[in-house]
Motif scaffolding. Structure first.
Motif, short mmCIF file in Angstrom:
data_model
loop_
_atom_site.label_atom_id
_atom_site.label_comp_id
_atom_site.label_asym_id
_atom_site.label_seq_id
_atom_site.Cartn_x
_atom_site.Cartn_y
_atom_site.Cartn_z
N GLY A 100 10.63 34.53 -0.60
CA GLY A 100 12.09 34.53 0.18
C GLY A 100 12.04 33.34 0.91
N GLY A 101 13.24 32.47 0.74
CA GLY A 101 13.73 31.68 1.38
C GLY A 101 13.89 31.82 2.86
N LEU A 102 14.72 30.97 3.55
CA LEU A 102 15.13 31.20 4.86
C LEU A 102 16.22 32.30 5.03
CD1 LEU A 102 15.62 27.64 5.97
CD2 LEU A 102 13.81 28.70 6.56
N VAL A 103 16.17 32.96 6.00
CA VAL A 103 17.16 33.95 6.20
C VAL A 103 18.63 33.24 6.12
CG1 VAL A 103 18.15 35.75 7.90
CG2 VAL A 103 15.78 35.21 7.81
N LYS A 104 19.54 34.10 5.43
CA LYS A 104 20.89 33.70 5.20
C LYS A 104 21.56 32.86 6.66
CE LYS A 104 25.21 34.57 3.06
NZ LYS A 104 26.09 35.60 2.21
N GLY A 105 21.94 31.93 6.36
CA GLY A 105 22.76 31.05 7.65
C GLY A 105 21.70 30.12 8.22
N LEU A 106 20.35 30.21 7.91
CA LEU A 106 19.61 29.29 8.82
C LEU A 106 19.23 28.09 7.78
CD1 LEU A 106 16.84 31.50 10.88
CD2 LEU A 106 18.90 30.45 11.43
N THR A 107 18.97 26.86 8.48
CA THR A 107 18.50 25.79 7.74
C THR A 107 17.09 25.31 8.17
OG1 THR A 107 19.62 24.02 9.37
CG2 THR A 107 20.95 25.09 7.69
N ILE A 108 16.44 24.33 7.61
CA ILE A 108 15.23 23.67 7.91
C ILE A 108 15.20 23.28 9.45
CG2 ILE A 108 13.61 22.15 7.90
CD1 ILE A 108 12.63 23.93 6.20
N GLU A 109 16.57 22.46 9.58
CA GLU A 109 16.74 21.93 11.01
C GLU A 109 16.64 22.89 12.00
OE1 GLU A 109 18.44 21.40 8.22
OE2 GLU A 109 18.10 19.26 7.76
N ASP A 110 17.36 24.21 11.73
CA ASP A 110 17.24 25.09 12.68
C ASP A 110 15.91 25.60 13.16
OD1 ASP A 110 20.37 25.22 12.74
OD2 ASP A 110 20.41 26.72 10.91
N ILE A 111 15.18 25.92 12.41
CA ILE A 111 13.88 26.50 12.35
C ILE A 111 13.02 25.44 13.18
CG2 ILE A 111 13.97 28.12 10.75
CD1 ILE A 111 12.02 26.69 9.20
N ASN A 112 13.36 24.19 12.90
CA ASN A 112 12.64 23.09 13.51
C ASN A 112 12.82 22.77 15.22
OD1 ASN A 112 11.12 22.22 11.39
ND2 ASN A 112 12.53 20.51 10.66
N LEU A 113 14.15 23.31 15.28
CA LEU A 113 14.55 23.54 16.61
C LEU A 113 14.07 24.84 17.60
CD1 LEU A 113 18.37 21.86 16.46
CD2 LEU A 113 16.16 20.76 17.16
N GLY A 114 13.48 25.70 16.80
CA GLY A 114 12.90 26.85 17.34
C GLY A 114 13.83 27.95 17.40
N ILE A 115 14.93 27.86 16.51
CA ILE A 115 15.83 29.19 16.25
C ILE A 115 15.12 29.92 15.25
CG2 ILE A 115 18.18 29.72 15.18
CD1 ILE A 115 19.30 27.21 16.23
N SER A 116 15.19 31.17 15.52
CA SER A 116 14.37 32.44 14.92
C SER A 116 15.46 33.40 14.50
CB SER A 116 13.20 32.58 15.54
OG SER A 116 12.46 33.87 14.72
N SER B 136 13.02 26.80 -0.82
CA SER B 136 13.80 26.92 -2.03
C SER B 136 14.66 28.39 -1.52
CB SER B 136 12.94 27.23 -3.28
OG SER B 136 12.30 28.24 -3.27
N PRO B 137 15.16 28.62 -2.72
CA PRO B 137 16.37 29.76 -2.31
C PRO B 137 15.54 30.97 -2.31
CG PRO B 137 17.35 28.33 -3.83
CD PRO B 137 16.09 27.92 -3.74
N ASN B 138 14.23 31.01 -2.99
CA ASN B 138 13.31 32.37 -2.87
C ASN B 138 11.89 32.01 -2.52
OD1 ASN B 138 15.74 34.00 -3.81
ND2 ASN B 138 15.33 32.95 -5.94
#
Length: 424
Positions: A288-304, A347-349
């Motif tokens: 499973g990739g990232l939860v829909k709507g999140l990006t790598i940049e988001d999680i690097n900023l601590g958004i969960s 990746s998507p998944n």
């Protein structure tokens, strides 16, 4: 009158009546008459009003979930004879099933034309999705015969009660007593697993060993962490008279990466979490990739945003998660003494966490030589230090930043004219 996909006749009250009612409730609803032959001949029911109560009790005692709210039972007169009419609406908690069989194919019936047949596992799964929605955690589990010996052990260690009421509160069980998929994950019968493979080199050409861990997801995490710890070599170095030990991989990073993979994977996929142990790195591949709507940049900023918030809540109560959205940051911080840094790709998944083998910013073999070289320089450039150490530009830049922090050198000038002056 004649039988049709929504009309059924039965001579008398038998178990077949229960099957027919279940099938109507699981399909499109319909009307069942007791006291009529298959060909439409009206026979009637002796003591019909008394039999009506027996019908109601039989349906209540043999069908789950409670189906009576979707039924209307009455005695009607046809050809001057009393028959029992059961009007069945399409149920809201499908699949309805025999209590003694559970949500197995042998206990779930559907209407096919004018016949009743057993539902397939895929039919049952689709009915659950249509009734419960697509949230994996809260959907009723296809498996209902679950035990929780392993999970009970972990809750007992943390002095947390784990009775039926607590299981309902945590989301392992529905209000009407069905185990959810979250319950399945924590049960001894969990269908998902974690697979580990250890390689001789830095590619997948040659295996050293392979292991698969099953059981409750909680027991899997504990066993896999023990396995990773056994393969996490420790080296020692001396700074003056002080002995310092360094793990190949920081234990906090291993723990956080493993718990992160288990917490955020997409359990609607049947595939296992994969852990690859190479000579220079560990890769943890979570389905499973990232939860829909999140990006790598988001999680690097601590958004969960947790894909499995109820599972995350269980792990938080067990103190396996300290606070939401801080796991990746703690993994980064555990590598602060290393030249190499952890990183993640998606990746998507799939979500892949890569933990490199630690390389200290001042390796043992180079430390004394570097100190001696610095003592011989009044000033130097990045390129000169690269040439001396035979290291990459990125590695040398990190080393220089550490030397500046330790007040061993200071930066002089800017841009291309930047030099570094040693401090004695």
């Amino acid at each position: 009158m004649k039988e049709s996909p929504t009309v059924e006749f039965k001579r008398e009250l038998t178990d077949a009546v229960v099957h027919e009612v279940i099938a109507f409730a699981n399909t499109q609803g319909g009307v069942l008459y007791i006291g009529i032959e298959d060909d439409g001949t009206v026979l009637g029911v002796p003591n019909a009003h008394k039999q009506l109560e027996a019908v109601s009790n039989k349906l209540h005692d043999n069908i789950q979930p409670d189906i009576l709210v979707h039924l209307y039972l009455e005695v009607v007169e046809l050809d001057k004879k009393e028959v029992i009419k059961i009007a069945v609406a399409r149920g809201a908690r499908r699949p309805y099933h025999l209590k003694r069989k559970g949500m197995k194919s042998s206990g779930v019936f559907i209407r096919y034309g004018t016949s009743v047949t057993n539902a397939s596992e895929e039919n049952i799964r689709q009915m659950i999705i249509e009734s419960d929605g697509t949230n994996f955690e809260t959907m009723r589990s296809l498996k209902q015969e679950l035990t929780f010996e392993e999970a009970s052990h972990f809750f007992a260690q943390t002095n947390i009660k784990f009775g039926v009421e607590q299981q309902r509160t945590l989301g392992l069980m529905t209000d009407d007593g069905y185990y959810t998929n979250l319950g399945l994950l924590l049960s001894d019968q969990c269908e998902h697993s974690i697979k580990c493979a250890r390689y001789l080199g830095n590619d997948k050409l040659e295996f050293q060993d392979r292991k698969e861990f099953s059981g409750s997801i909680l027991a899997q995490v504990e066993s896999v962490y023990e396995y990773l710890s056994l393969n996490n070599a420790t080296s020692a170095r001396f700074v003056g008279l002080k002995r310092l030990e360094t793990e190949s991989y920081p234990s906090p990073a291993l723990r956080e990466a493993l718990v992160n993979a288990v917490t955020h994977r997409d359990y609607s996929f049947s595939g296992s979490i994969l852990i690859h142990l190479f000579q220079n790195r560990i890769e943890i591949v979570s389905v499973g990739g990232l939860v829909k709507g999140l990006t790598i940049e988001d999680i690097n900023l601590g958004i969960s945003q947790s894909r499995n918030p109820k599972l995350a809540n269980v792990l938080y109560r067990l103190k396996w998660i300290e606070s939401y959205g801080t796991g990746l940051q703690r993994i980064k911080e555990s590598y602060k003494e290393s030249l190499e840094r952890p990183f993640w790709t998606t990746s998507p998944n799939a979500f892949v966490m890569t933990l490199p083998k630690q390389q200290l910013t001042t390796p043992d073999s180079d430390e004394n030589e570097l100190e001696q070289w610095l003592s011989q320089q009044s000033e130097f450039t990045t390129r000169e230090l690269e040439a001396y150490l035979n290291k990459s530009k990125g590695t040398v830049r990190k080393l220089i930043e550490q030397l500046i922090a330790e007040r061993k050198v200071t930066r002089v000038g800017n841009g291309r004219t930047t030099r570094y002056r040693t401090l004695n």
